[in-house]
Scaffold this motif. Structure first.
Motif, PDB file in Angstrom:
ATOM      1  N   LEU A   1       0.781  -1.121  -0.037  1.00  0.00           N
ATOM      2  CA  LEU A   1      -0.016  -0.120   0.184  1.00  0.00           C
ATOM      3  C   LEU A   1       0.964   1.398   0.015  1.00  0.00           C
ATOM      4  CD1 LEU A   1      -2.289  -0.897   2.915  1.00  0.00           C
ATOM      5  CD2 LEU A   1      -2.982  -1.181   0.187  1.00  0.00           C
ATOM      6  N   THR A   2       0.156   2.326  -0.654  1.00  0.00           N
ATOM      7  CA  THR A   2       0.880   3.624  -0.298  1.00  0.00           C
ATOM      8  C   THR A   2       0.837   4.184   1.123  1.00  0.00           C
ATOM      9  OG1 THR A   2      -0.886   4.956  -1.295  1.00  0.00           O
ATOM     10  CG2 THR A   2       0.671   4.223  -2.730  1.00  0.00           C
ATOM     11  N   ALA A   3       1.183   4.861   1.448  1.00  0.00           N
ATOM     12  CA  ALA A   3       1.250   5.605   2.880  1.00  0.00           C
ATOM     13  C   ALA A   3       0.019   6.409   3.162  1.00  0.00           C
ATOM     14  CB  ALA A   3       2.459   6.724   2.976  1.00  0.00           C
ATOM     15  N   ASP A   4      -0.547   6.778   1.779  1.00  0.00           N
ATOM     16  CA  ASP A   4      -1.791   7.575   2.001  1.00  0.00           C
ATOM     17  C   ASP A   4      -3.154   6.743   1.386  1.00  0.00           C
ATOM     18  OD1 ASP A   4      -1.063   7.491  -0.517  1.00  0.00           O
ATOM     19  OD2 ASP A   4      -1.751   9.946  -0.958  1.00  0.00           O
ATOM     20  N   ALA A   5      -2.749   5.406   1.602  1.00  0.00           N
ATOM     21  CA  ALA A   5      -4.069   4.565   0.805  1.00  0.00           C
ATOM     22  C   ALA A   5      -5.333   4.630   1.566  1.00  0.00           C
ATOM     23  CB  ALA A   5      -3.450   3.199   1.008  1.00  0.00           C
TER      24      ALA A   5
ATOM     25  N   GLY B   1      -2.191   3.994   5.226  1.00  0.00           N
ATOM     26  CA  GLY B   1      -1.662   2.436   4.860  1.00  0.00           C
ATOM     27  C   GLY B   1      -1.831   1.730   5.748  1.00  0.00           C
TER      28      GLY B   1
ATOM     29  N   THR C   1      -0.988   2.986  -8.257  1.00  0.00           N
ATOM     30  CA  THR C   1       0.133   3.884  -8.611  1.00  0.00           C
ATOM     31  C   THR C   1       1.537   3.414  -8.622  1.00  0.00           C
ATOM     32  OG1 THR C   1       0.792   4.675  -6.571  1.00  0.00           O
ATOM     33  CG2 THR C   1      -1.185   5.582  -7.226  1.00  0.00           C
TER      34      THR C   1
ATOM     35  N   ASP D   1       3.872   3.818  -6.890  1.00  0.00           N
ATOM     36  CA  ASP D   1       4.147   3.334  -5.535  1.00  0.00           C
ATOM     37  C   ASP D   1       3.358   2.270  -4.542  1.00  0.00           C
ATOM     38  OD1 ASP D   1       6.070   5.749  -5.788  1.00  0.00           O
ATOM     39  OD2 ASP D   1       4.878   6.935  -5.182  1.00  0.00           O
ATOM     40  N   GLY D   2       2.434   1.792  -5.513  1.00  0.00           N
ATOM     41  CA  GLY D   2       1.670   0.769  -4.735  1.00  0.00           C
ATOM     42  C   GLY D   2       0.402   1.101  -5.024  1.00  0.00           C
TER      43      GLY D   2
ATOM     44  N   THR E   1      -3.297   2.265  -3.883  1.00  0.00           N
ATOM     45  CA  THR E   1      -3.415   3.654  -3.266  1.00  0.00           C
ATOM     46  C   THR E   1      -5.032   3.697  -2.974  1.00  0.00           C
ATOM     47  OG1 THR E   1      -3.034   5.991  -3.586  1.00  0.00           O
ATOM     48  CG2 THR E   1      -4.146   4.889  -5.381  1.00  0.00           C
TER      49      THR E   1
END
Length: 314
Positions: free
Chosen positions: A199-203, A223, A278, A280-281, A283
């Protein structure tokens, strides 16, 4: 007024395109079918000899019916139980419409359909007609009875809202299966850190139960919070099996151009979890569990070769 065989043939030739436009406009296959049927009734009652371009006439009637539907839908969604999400369509469903270009596939992605809810009805109409069906601004202006300059302005504004809301990442069917397989393995591992890595940090995680099945009434953000929530969702238990009425099978599929986990019990689709990607993972995890929005997915699933499930959950 009776309808001739030629007029019926003309309408049927346009039906698929009309359904695809209406689905993108409304985010609901059932509502799309309703407005297409109403368009047919108006076509049946019209004097076809006085209609110079049937395709343009049908598109204009359909679009205006959709605009009326959107106006009433906004009021209904104010009283909707929990989070509202669009009705998901499995890859292979003809209502998804054209998918020849990146823009066409993007316009029907689950993420974009969700973002379209933030647009005004006219912005939504212009975006759908231009982005997915390549109508010119002159044609759109005639359909909406606005100026070409207004159509261009609405399109720019809609594109900006969509661009601000997500990062574009395209995946093919094989990549989608790998992503879902990895996601499912992490979610069922019981280890929060395994899910966090994907996951992204802001998922975020959003679920739509429509008041018919349990679902969080607000989005889960971050996340770590999403990972903890998913760990609980996928934790096996007899109570969960009894609630869903059996042992759910999990399939990897592409849904609205996004990788998705499709959960099936005794042939009925009971949940679809779409993963927005995304670089980055993951989201966003958007889960549709409202049975009213899964009937068409069940029909399509039964009609296609869905192969063997990845695993049986719970």
């Amino acid at each position: 007024m009776s309808i001739t065989a030629e007029d019926l043939s003309r309408f049927e030739w346009s039906r698929g395109r009309l359904e695809a436009i209406a689905y993108r406009m409304l985010g609901s296959a059932a509502e799309a079918e309703d407005v297409v049927q109403e368009t047919f009734l108006r076509w049946q009652a019209a004097d076809s000899d006085r209609i110079e371009v049937p395709e343009a006439w049908l598109t204009k009637v359909l679009t205006n019916l959709c605009l009326n539907q959107l106006a009433s839908a906004r009021a209904r969604r104010e009283t909707y139980v929990g989070q509202w999400l669009p009705e998901p369509l499995l890859d292979g469903d003809p209502m998804l419409g054209p998918a020849d270009t990146v823009e066409q596939r993007e316009s029907v992605s689950y993420a974009v359909l969700t973002l379209l809810e933030r647009l005004s009805p006219n912005e939504r109409a212009v975006y759908v007609l231009r982005e997915a069906f390549e109508y010119s601004h002159r044609e759109i202006a005639e359909i909406l009875e606005i100026s070409e300059a207004s159509s261009q302005q609405l399109y720019r504004r809609a594109k900006q809202h969509i661009a601000d809301g997500r990062a574009r990442t395209q995946v093919d069917a094989a990549a989608a299966r790998r992503i879902v397989d990895e996601f499912l393995a992490a979610a069922t591992s019981g280890r929060t850190e395994s899910i966090v890595r994907l996951l992204t940090a802001d998922a975020i995680s959003v679920g739509d139960g429509g008041g018919k099945v349990p679902a969080r009434t607000s989005a889960i953000e971050g996340g770590l919070a999403v990972a903890r929530f998913l760990r609980g969702v996928f934790r096996p238990g007899e109570a969960k099996r009894q609630y869903v009425g059996g042992r759910p099978d999990a399939y990897a599929w592409t849904v609205n151009s996004e990788p998705a986990l499709v959960v099936v019990v005794d042939g009925a689709v009971v949940g679809i979890m779409c993963l927005e990607l995304t670089p980055d993972g993951v989201t966003a995890v958007r889960t549709q569990a409202n049975p009213d929005k899964l009937a068409r997915a069940t029909e399509i699933f039964a009609a296609i070769d869905h192969g063997e499930p990845l695993t049986t959950l719970l």
